[in-house]
Design a protein around this motif. Structure first.
Motif, PDB file in Angstrom:
ATOM      1  N   TYR A  62      29.433  51.240  35.212  1.00  0.00           N
ATOM      2  CA  TYR A  62      30.772  51.574  34.990  1.00  0.00           C
ATOM      3  C   TYR A  62      31.117  52.800  34.059  1.00  0.00           C
ATOM      4  O   TYR A  62      30.374  52.932  32.963  1.00  0.00           O
ATOM      5  N   PRO A  63      31.887  53.685  34.414  1.00  0.00           N
ATOM      6  CA  PRO A  63      32.027  54.948  33.936  1.00  0.00           C
ATOM      7  C   PRO A  63      32.805  55.182  32.579  1.00  0.00           C
ATOM      8  O   PRO A  63      32.575  56.332  32.165  1.00  0.00           O
ATOM      9  N   ASN A  64      33.630  54.214  31.956  1.00  0.00           N
ATOM     10  CA  ASN A  64      34.234  54.615  31.236  1.00  0.00           C
ATOM     11  C   ASN A  64      34.313  53.574  29.751  1.00  0.00           C
ATOM     12  O   ASN A  64      33.606  52.645  29.793  1.00  0.00           O
ATOM     13  N   ALA A  65      35.078  53.994  28.654  1.00  0.00           N
ATOM     14  CA  ALA A  65      34.999  53.247  27.462  1.00  0.00           C
ATOM     15  C   ALA A  65      35.542  51.837  27.604  1.00  0.00           C
ATOM     16  O   ALA A  65      35.496  51.053  26.511  1.00  0.00           O
ATOM     17  N   SER A  66      36.698  51.869  28.381  1.00  0.00           N
ATOM     18  CA  SER A  66      37.597  50.587  28.382  1.00  0.00           C
ATOM     19  C   SER A  66      37.926  50.414  29.858  1.00  0.00           C
ATOM     20  O   SER A  66      37.641  51.348  30.744  1.00  0.00           O
ATOM     21  N   CYS A  67      38.492  49.288  30.207  1.00  0.00           N
ATOM     22  CA  CYS A  67      39.127  48.814  31.362  1.00  0.00           C
ATOM     23  C   CYS A  67      40.564  48.890  31.358  1.00  0.00           C
ATOM     24  O   CYS A  67      40.910  48.287  30.361  1.00  0.00           O
ATOM     25  N   VAL A  92      44.506  46.477  28.562  1.00  0.00           N
ATOM     26  CA  VAL A  92      43.318  47.237  28.210  1.00  0.00           C
ATOM     27  C   VAL A  92      42.413  46.110  27.508  1.00  0.00           C
ATOM     28  O   VAL A  92      42.519  45.409  26.471  1.00  0.00           O
ATOM     29  N   ASP A  93      41.281  46.446  28.182  1.00  0.00           N
ATOM     30  CA  ASP A  93      40.099  45.573  27.632  1.00  0.00           C
ATOM     31  C   ASP A  93      39.132  46.297  27.228  1.00  0.00           C
ATOM     32  O   ASP A  93      38.511  47.205  27.616  1.00  0.00           O
TER      33      ASP A  93
END
Length: 246
Positions: A62-67, A92-93
């Motif tokens: 997964y590429p990011n700091a949050s979903c 925001v997760d």
């Protein structure tokens, strides 16, 4: 099931405070015209300001700091250059790792002038969590939580997503047991004093079925109805459960 020591629970309290701060920062930042990638940057900056790391970044690629999931996206939306618009709802997760311990929580935020129907959906996700946590007590079972979430949600005409569940949490983001948002009372794993779990209703304005986009991550409702997500990290105790991410 993994029962946490006092030291471990203290570590999870600290990690959960980071998650709460990042959610608060995201809520303050979200407004019409910002991109989901910009929201993600605020989340990551906040997490790292505490000396923590965003657990989702690099997790299984997964590429990011949050979903960040908008409207009909239930969970695992990948931040991008897409701008959020007036009337959208944005989930925001966030999971953060601090000194070897995880904290995890999610919220769905309204953007600008949101319809009464969408505001009711957001409120119902939070209320479903509150219905479930009434049963998050040592001596009970996971199914007691699951049944309460499902009953509250479906009596109000919403769908309960079945393809994804809550989970245990500790040194790892996902630990046993699974904590579904549907099920029967007196079934599932026993709840023990010192267990740490994430209770996270994911509910829809329409049907509960979901599909996954070609990116392999983005989960959205099959019927394109909007969805809301509300999650907290919780410690099971001998009395009232302790919610760490509020």
């Amino acid at each position: 099931m993994i029962v946490k020591t006092d030291q471990e629970r203290n570590g999870m309290r600290a990690a959960s405070r980071v998650v709460k701060a990042a959610l608060d920062a995201a809520e303050r930042f979200i407004k019409p015209g910002v991109t989901t990638l910009e929201i993600d940057a605020v989340v990551e900056e906040t997490i790292r300001s505490f000396g923590a790391t965003p657990s989702s970044k690099g997790y299984q690629g997964y590429p990011n700091a949050s979903c960040i999931s908008v409207n009909d996206v239930v969970v695992h939306g990948i931040p991008s250059l897409m701008t959020v618009k007036d009337g959208d709802i944005v989930s925001v997760d966030i999971t953060a790792l601090l000194n070897g311990y995880q904290g995890d929580a999610a919220r769905t935020f309204p953007v600008g002038n949101v319809s009464p129907q969408n505001l009711a959906l957001i409120a119902a996700a939070k209320a479903a969590f509150e219905a479930g946590i009434e049963y998050a007590k040592a001596g009970g079972k996971v199914g007691d939580i699951s049944s309460a979430v499902q009953l509250y949600t479906e009596l109000r005409g919403y769908g309960v997503v079945r393809a994804l569940t809550g989970h245990g949490i500790g040194h790892k983001m996902h630990e046993p047991p699974e904590v579904p948002n549907f099920g029967k009372r007196n079934t599932g794993a026993p709840l023990k004093n010192g267990m740490c779990i994430c209770i996270e209703p994911m509910i829809t304005a329409g049907d509960w079925r979901v599909v996954i986009d070609r990116d392999g991550w983005t989960v959205r409702t099959a019927d394109k109805s909007n969805a809301a997500h509300y999650e907290n990290t919780v410690i099971i105790t001998g009395g009232e459960p302790e919610i760490l991410t509020v």
